[in-house]
Design a protein around this motif. Sequence first.
Motif, PDB file in Angstrom:
ATOM      1  N   LEU A 163      -6.877 -31.030   2.677  1.00  0.00           N
ATOM      2  CA  LEU A 163      -7.532 -30.722   3.947  1.00  0.00           C
ATOM      3  C   LEU A 163      -6.454 -30.483   5.002  1.00  0.00           C
ATOM      4  CD1 LEU A 163     -10.275 -33.528   3.999  1.00  0.00           C
ATOM      5  CD2 LEU A 163     -10.584 -31.135   3.332  1.00  0.00           C
ATOM      6  N   SER A 188      -7.245 -35.673   0.312  1.00  0.00           N
ATOM      7  CA  SER A 188      -8.457 -36.489   0.325  1.00  0.00           C
ATOM      8  C   SER A 188      -8.904 -36.731  -1.111  1.00  0.00           C
ATOM      9  CB  SER A 188      -9.566 -35.770   1.108  1.00  0.00           C
ATOM     10  OG  SER A 188     -10.762 -36.488   1.066  1.00  0.00           O
ATOM     11  N   GLU A 212     -14.753 -28.199   8.136  1.00  0.00           N
ATOM     12  CA  GLU A 212     -15.365 -29.406   7.608  1.00  0.00           C
ATOM     13  C   GLU A 212     -15.920 -30.280   8.728  1.00  0.00           C
ATOM     14  OE1 GLU A 212     -15.924 -30.956   4.642  1.00  0.00           O
ATOM     15  OE2 GLU A 212     -15.394 -29.146   3.524  1.00  0.00           O
ATOM     16  N   THR A 260      -7.862 -33.325  -3.190  1.00  0.00           N
ATOM     17  CA  THR A 260      -8.446 -32.315  -2.302  1.00  0.00           C
ATOM     18  C   THR A 260      -7.603 -32.185  -1.041  1.00  0.00           C
ATOM     19  OG1 THR A 260     -10.659 -32.872  -3.099  1.00  0.00           O
ATOM     20  CG2 THR A 260     -10.508 -31.601  -1.053  1.00  0.00           C
ATOM     21  N   ASP A 286     -11.043 -27.221   5.273  1.00  0.00           N
ATOM     22  CA  ASP A 286     -10.819 -27.433   3.846  1.00  0.00           C
ATOM     23  C   ASP A 286      -9.704 -26.512   3.360  1.00  0.00           C
ATOM     24  OD1 ASP A 286     -11.890 -24.888   3.501  1.00  0.00           O
ATOM     25  OD2 ASP A 286     -13.829 -25.599   2.769  1.00  0.00           O
ATOM     26  N   ALA A 287      -9.452 -26.513   2.053  1.00  0.00           N
ATOM     27  CA  ALA A 287      -8.333 -25.733   1.497  1.00  0.00           C
ATOM     28  C   ALA A 287      -8.535 -24.232   1.666  1.00  0.00           C
ATOM     29  CB  ALA A 287      -8.149 -26.075   0.016  1.00  0.00           C
TER      30      ALA A 287
END
Length: 362
Positions: free
Chosen positions: A107, A101, A29, A105, A23-24
């Motif tokens: 990724l 995403s 994930e 979001t 993830d950021a």
Amino acid sequence: MTISDALHRLLLDNLTTATILLDAELRLEYMNPAAEMLLAISGQRSHGQFISELFTESTEALNSLRQAVEQAHPFTKREAMLTALTGQTLTVDYAVTPILSNGDTMLLLLEVHPRDRLLRITKEEAQLSKQETSKMLVRGLAHEIKNPLGGIRGAAQLLARELPEESLRDYTNVIIEEADRLRNLVDRMLGSNKLPSLAMCNIHEVLERVSQLVEAESQGCITLVRDYDPSIPDVLIDREQMIQAVLNIVRNAMQAISSQNELRLGRISLRTRAMRQFTIGHVRHRLVTKIEIIDNGPGIPADLQETIFFPMVSGRPDGTGLGLAITQNIISQHQGLIECDSHPGHTTFSIFLPLEQGATST
């Protein structure tokens, strides 16, 4: 989960390329089974962990990942050195691709390609090629030596019968004895033509037998450390040949230590581990046993490290240079692999033996 999502998950799970999704905040994930196998961790248990809790690299690499998130900039890194949680160092190429995403979001998709296996295969192929060339040379040389030796020995025997005095036969006896010594040396260079008598055996029985012999020879002066993995199953080997192979390495270590320091300062470790998905030659084995013989001797000179498994190559003035050549021949007959890594104060010989009969060609 939609049918499309299920299909995508199925494809990722069956990729042979190790795939990791962060993830950021660089927390896990998802990782596919290939990544789990590479890093020897569980993706489910590691979900949400920070990337440095999965493996470690340099601080610079961590900063590059953060920049990839901030700037949505993909990059590729070649021959990166990763340290897994198990302590194993991996040489890999990896590509980092930022992905948006749900529109907002960010990724990071990491595609990791291990280089260790390719580098090992290349190195091993070169080693096996050199070994075969060496064997051909030795066989040719042995043929050229043994034929005249037989003639010399026979002529000396005939001459001994014709000599009038017994004292003169001492000279012919020297010729005969030296001819026999050279023939035996050539036979040792060629190695045994006997195929291994294979049977299921606990590898730790082999190492314990070697330990007993070494402790007797050194009169308990040298420190022997056992570091065994008791979960390793029995392996299909010739017990006596494998004892000889390991003993040759350990004796070399003892002699190297005694040439540099007092034997009581020496330390030899015998370590076993199981390794998964390991390639020997062009065959990928699901499970292999790794035997390490580690010593704190002076190390092998750099100019000898590429040739130490050749016959007649030795780092000692009084060495025959046959012990490691015989060891490599035994390991090769067991479809195994032997490697060496050495620097002053630390030398490791690693023996890899398949633990299963089924294997996959690569």
